[in-house]
Design a protein around this motif. Structure first.
Motif, PDB file in Angstrom:
ATOM      1  N   LEU A 110      25.750  18.827  34.930  1.00  0.00           N
ATOM      2  CA  LEU A 110      24.488  18.467  35.573  1.00  0.00           C
ATOM      3  C   LEU A 110      23.433  19.549  35.328  1.00  0.00           C
ATOM      4  O   LEU A 110      22.273  19.253  35.021  1.00  0.00           O
ATOM      5  N   HIS A 111      23.853  20.795  35.450  1.00  0.00           N
ATOM      6  CA  HIS A 111      22.965  21.949  35.276  1.00  0.00           C
ATOM      7  C   HIS A 111      22.337  21.926  33.883  1.00  0.00           C
ATOM      8  O   HIS A 111      21.133  22.155  33.726  1.00  0.00           O
ATOM      9  N   GLY A 112      23.149  21.633  32.862  1.00  0.00           N
ATOM     10  CA  GLY A 112      22.662  21.566  31.482  1.00  0.00           C
ATOM     11  C   GLY A 112      21.636  20.469  31.293  1.00  0.00           C
ATOM     12  O   GLY A 112      20.580  20.666  30.685  1.00  0.00           O
ATOM     13  N   LYS A 113      21.936  19.291  31.847  1.00  0.00           N
ATOM     14  CA  LYS A 113      21.008  18.154  31.743  1.00  0.00           C
ATOM     15  C   LYS A 113      19.709  18.459  32.488  1.00  0.00           C
ATOM     16  O   LYS A 113      18.605  18.175  32.006  1.00  0.00           O
ATOM     17  N   GLU A 114      19.868  19.033  33.663  1.00  0.00           N
ATOM     18  CA  GLU A 114      18.716  19.364  34.500  1.00  0.00           C
ATOM     19  C   GLU A 114      17.813  20.389  33.804  1.00  0.00           C
ATOM     20  O   GLU A 114      16.589  20.270  33.835  1.00  0.00           O
ATOM     21  N   TYR A 115      18.431  21.380  33.163  1.00  0.00           N
ATOM     22  CA  TYR A 115      17.664  22.412  32.462  1.00  0.00           C
ATOM     23  C   TYR A 115      16.795  21.797  31.363  1.00  0.00           C
ATOM     24  O   TYR A 115      15.601  22.076  31.275  1.00  0.00           O
ATOM     25  N   CYS A 116      17.409  20.948  30.538  1.00  0.00           N
ATOM     26  CA  CYS A 116      16.665  20.312  29.434  1.00  0.00           C
ATOM     27  C   CYS A 116      15.524  19.463  29.970  1.00  0.00           C
ATOM     28  O   CYS A 116      14.405  19.514  29.451  1.00  0.00           O
ATOM     29  N   LYS A 117      15.806  18.692  31.018  1.00  0.00           N
ATOM     30  CA  LYS A 117      14.782  17.811  31.601  1.00  0.00           C
ATOM     31  C   LYS A 117      13.641  18.624  32.197  1.00  0.00           C
ATOM     32  O   LYS A 117      12.462  18.336  31.971  1.00  0.00           O
ATOM     33  N   MET A 118      14.005  19.648  32.974  1.00  0.00           N
ATOM     34  CA  MET A 118      12.987  20.432  33.650  1.00  0.00           C
ATOM     35  C   MET A 118      12.138  21.224  32.658  1.00  0.00           C
ATOM     36  O   MET A 118      10.921  21.314  32.805  1.00  0.00           O
ATOM     37  N   GLN A 119      12.781  21.784  31.642  1.00  0.00           N
ATOM     38  CA  GLN A 119      12.037  22.541  30.630  1.00  0.00           C
ATOM     39  C   GLN A 119      11.007  21.642  29.944  1.00  0.00           C
ATOM     40  O   GLN A 119       9.853  22.018  29.781  1.00  0.00           O
ATOM     41  N   ASP A 120      11.449  20.467  29.566  1.00  0.00           N
ATOM     42  CA  ASP A 120      10.566  19.515  28.895  1.00  0.00           C
ATOM     43  C   ASP A 120       9.384  19.145  29.800  1.00  0.00           C
ATOM     44  O   ASP A 120       8.224  19.136  29.380  1.00  0.00           O
ATOM     45  N   PHE A 143       7.592  31.575  28.574  1.00  0.00           N
ATOM     46  CA  PHE A 143       8.016  32.503  29.629  1.00  0.00           C
ATOM     47  C   PHE A 143       7.902  31.850  31.007  1.00  0.00           C
ATOM     48  O   PHE A 143       8.838  31.889  31.806  1.00  0.00           O
ATOM     49  N   ILE A 144       6.760  31.216  31.278  1.00  0.00           N
ATOM     50  CA  ILE A 144       6.529  30.633  32.607  1.00  0.00           C
ATOM     51  C   ILE A 144       7.472  29.461  32.871  1.00  0.00           C
ATOM     52  O   ILE A 144       7.967  29.297  33.984  1.00  0.00           O
ATOM     53  N   SER A 145       7.769  28.663  31.839  1.00  0.00           N
ATOM     54  CA  SER A 145       8.708  27.548  32.045  1.00  0.00           C
ATOM     55  C   SER A 145      10.097  28.068  32.394  1.00  0.00           C
ATOM     56  O   SER A 145      10.797  27.502  33.237  1.00  0.00           O
ATOM     57  N   GLY A 146      10.488  29.189  31.770  1.00  0.00           N
ATOM     58  CA  GLY A 146      11.787  29.808  32.089  1.00  0.00           C
ATOM     59  C   GLY A 146      11.813  30.380  33.492  1.00  0.00           C
ATOM     60  O   GLY A 146      12.794  30.222  34.233  1.00  0.00           O
ATOM     61  N   ILE A 147      10.729  31.045  33.870  1.00  0.00           N
ATOM     62  CA  ILE A 147      10.619  31.616  35.215  1.00  0.00           C
ATOM     63  C   ILE A 147      10.634  30.504  36.271  1.00  0.00           C
ATOM     64  O   ILE A 147      11.291  30.622  37.309  1.00  0.00           O
ATOM     65  N   TYR A 148       9.926  29.422  35.979  1.00  0.00           N
ATOM     66  CA  TYR A 148       9.858  28.299  36.920  1.00  0.00           C
ATOM     67  C   TYR A 148      11.263  27.758  37.195  1.00  0.00           C
ATOM     68  O   TYR A 148      11.663  27.584  38.349  1.00  0.00           O
ATOM     69  N   TYR A 149      12.011  27.504  36.129  1.00  0.00           N
ATOM     70  CA  TYR A 149      13.364  26.964  36.274  1.00  0.00           C
ATOM     71  C   TYR A 149      14.247  27.937  37.062  1.00  0.00           C
ATOM     72  O   TYR A 149      14.979  27.534  37.976  1.00  0.00           O
ATOM     73  N   SER A 150      14.185  29.219  36.710  1.00  0.00           N
ATOM     74  CA  SER A 150      15.016  30.230  37.378  1.00  0.00           C
ATOM     75  C   SER A 150      14.691  30.317  38.862  1.00  0.00           C
ATOM     76  O   SER A 150      15.594  30.393  39.706  1.00  0.00           O
ATOM     77  N   CYS A 151      13.412  30.282  39.192  1.00  0.00           N
ATOM     78  CA  CYS A 151      13.003  30.422  40.592  1.00  0.00           C
ATOM     79  C   CYS A 151      13.368  29.209  41.436  1.00  0.00           C
ATOM     80  O   CYS A 151      13.725  29.345  42.608  1.00  0.00           O
ATOM     81  N   VAL A 152      13.282  28.017  40.838  1.00  0.00           N
ATOM     82  CA  VAL A 152      13.655  26.798  41.567  1.00  0.00           C
ATOM     83  C   VAL A 152      15.119  26.899  42.029  1.00  0.00           C
ATOM     84  O   VAL A 152      15.471  26.433  43.115  1.00  0.00           O
ATOM     85  N   HIS A 153      15.948  27.530  41.216  1.00  0.00           N
ATOM     86  CA  HIS A 153      17.350  27.731  41.617  1.00  0.00           C
ATOM     87  C   HIS A 153      17.508  28.939  42.535  1.00  0.00           C
ATOM     88  O   HIS A 153      18.310  28.912  43.467  1.00  0.00           O
ATOM     89  N   ALA A 154      16.731  29.981  42.299  1.00  0.00           N
ATOM     90  CA  ALA A 154      16.848  31.204  43.109  1.00  0.00           C
ATOM     91  C   ALA A 154      16.495  30.962  44.571  1.00  0.00           C
ATOM     92  O   ALA A 154      17.104  31.552  45.469  1.00  0.00           O
ATOM     93  N   ILE A 155      15.540  30.081  44.837  1.00  0.00           N
ATOM     94  CA  ILE A 155      15.133  29.854  46.236  1.00  0.00           C
ATOM     95  C   ILE A 155      16.211  29.112  47.041  1.00  0.00           C
ATOM     96  O   ILE A 155      16.112  29.018  48.261  1.00  0.00           O
ATOM     97  N   LYS A 156      17.243  28.625  46.350  1.00  0.00           N
ATOM     98  CA  LYS A 156      18.348  27.958  47.065  1.00  0.00           C
ATOM     99  C   LYS A 156      19.409  28.961  47.530  1.00  0.00           C
ATOM    100  O   LYS A 156      20.382  28.580  48.177  1.00  0.00           O
ATOM    101  N   ASP A 157      19.223  30.239  47.201  1.00  0.00           N
ATOM    102  CA  ASP A 157      20.191  31.281  47.564  1.00  0.00           C
ATOM    103  C   ASP A 157      20.068  31.587  49.058  1.00  0.00           C
ATOM    104  O   ASP A 157      19.104  32.196  49.497  1.00  0.00           O
ATOM    105  N   LYS A 158      21.058  31.154  49.823  1.00  0.00           N
ATOM    106  CA  LYS A 158      21.009  31.293  51.282  1.00  0.00           C
ATOM    107  C   LYS A 158      21.154  32.744  51.740  1.00  0.00           C
ATOM    108  O   LYS A 158      20.834  33.077  52.878  1.00  0.00           O
ATOM    109  N   THR A 159      21.654  33.616  50.877  1.00  0.00           N
ATOM    110  CA  THR A 159      21.750  35.037  51.255  1.00  0.00           C
ATOM    111  C   THR A 159      20.359  35.681  51.237  1.00  0.00           C
ATOM    112  O   THR A 159      20.138  36.706  51.870  1.00  0.00           O
TER     113      THR A 159
END
Length: 199
Positions: A110-120, A143-159
């Motif tokens: 799912l992560h792989g599919k999501e990455y391709c979709k979100m990047q596009d 750069f910004i597309s990579g940062i966007y994807y990374s941050c969308v996942h980072a904000i789910k970190d409950k710690t």
């Protein structure tokens, strides 16, 4: 029957979590026997995979319908956010976290599919925003597309962002505002202010 099982399982997984919901729970909720579910899905893993892949396809198709060439790039991002939050039921049970922990192979696919979709999607949105003068012309789109994807996942970190202080919707809205302010022109900021003042 297979589609009905997937529909009910999706609803329950998103509300209660992939780990928490058993095949018995789904059967009881539907008023069918567990044997009926096993006629369509060999095990829970198969059902979880069917649910996640169908969720991905549904969300992808919805995003494609939102992303029209004549649509304002900033309004488009807000429409996508609202659509995804609605489909994921604001992630009340942190289903993606449970998927990652208990069904790692499915999560990886799912992560792989999501990455391709979100990047596009993000790259297209950034190019559109630059072209229409809403985003600054000098931004580094890759750069910004990579940062966007990374941050969308980072904000789910409950710690880092605890449930006590932030819910999923709040995090998505705060991050989207942060993202747009970082790349917008004065014209883009005016569009953003109009959107945020409405809500």
């Amino acid at each position: 029957m297979q589609e009905q099982i997937i529909e009910k399982a999706t609803e329950m997984y998103l509300t209660l979590g992939f780990k928490s919901v058993t095949m018995d729970d789904i059967a009881n909720e539907m008023g069918i026997s567990k044997k009926t579910i096993y006629q369509h899905f060999a095990n829970k893993n198969d059902l979880v995979e069917a649910v996640t892949m169908q969720m991905f396809e549904t969300i992808s198709c919805g995003i494609d319908q939102i992303c029209q060439p004549d649509k304002n790039a900033i309004e488009e991002l807000y429409e996508i956010k609202d659509f995804v939050l609605h489909k994921l039921k604001d992630e009340k049970a942190s289903p993606i976290f449970q998927l990652q922990k208990y069904f790692p192979k499915i999560y990886k696919t799912l992560h792989g599919k999501e990455y391709c979709k979100m990047q596009d999607c993000v790259v297209t949105n950034l190019n559109k925003g630059v072209k229409t003068g809403l985003y600054r012309s000098e931004i580094d789109i890759e750069f910004i597309s990579g940062i966007y994807y990374s941050c969308v996942h980072a904000i789910k970190d409950k710690t880092v962002f605890s449930n006590e202080k932030y819910n999923f919707r709040m995090l998505e809205e705060l991050y989207l505002d942060y993202h747009i302010r970082a790349i917008s022109t004065e014209k883009g900021l005016q569009v953003l202010e109009k959107i945020t003042n409405k809500s």
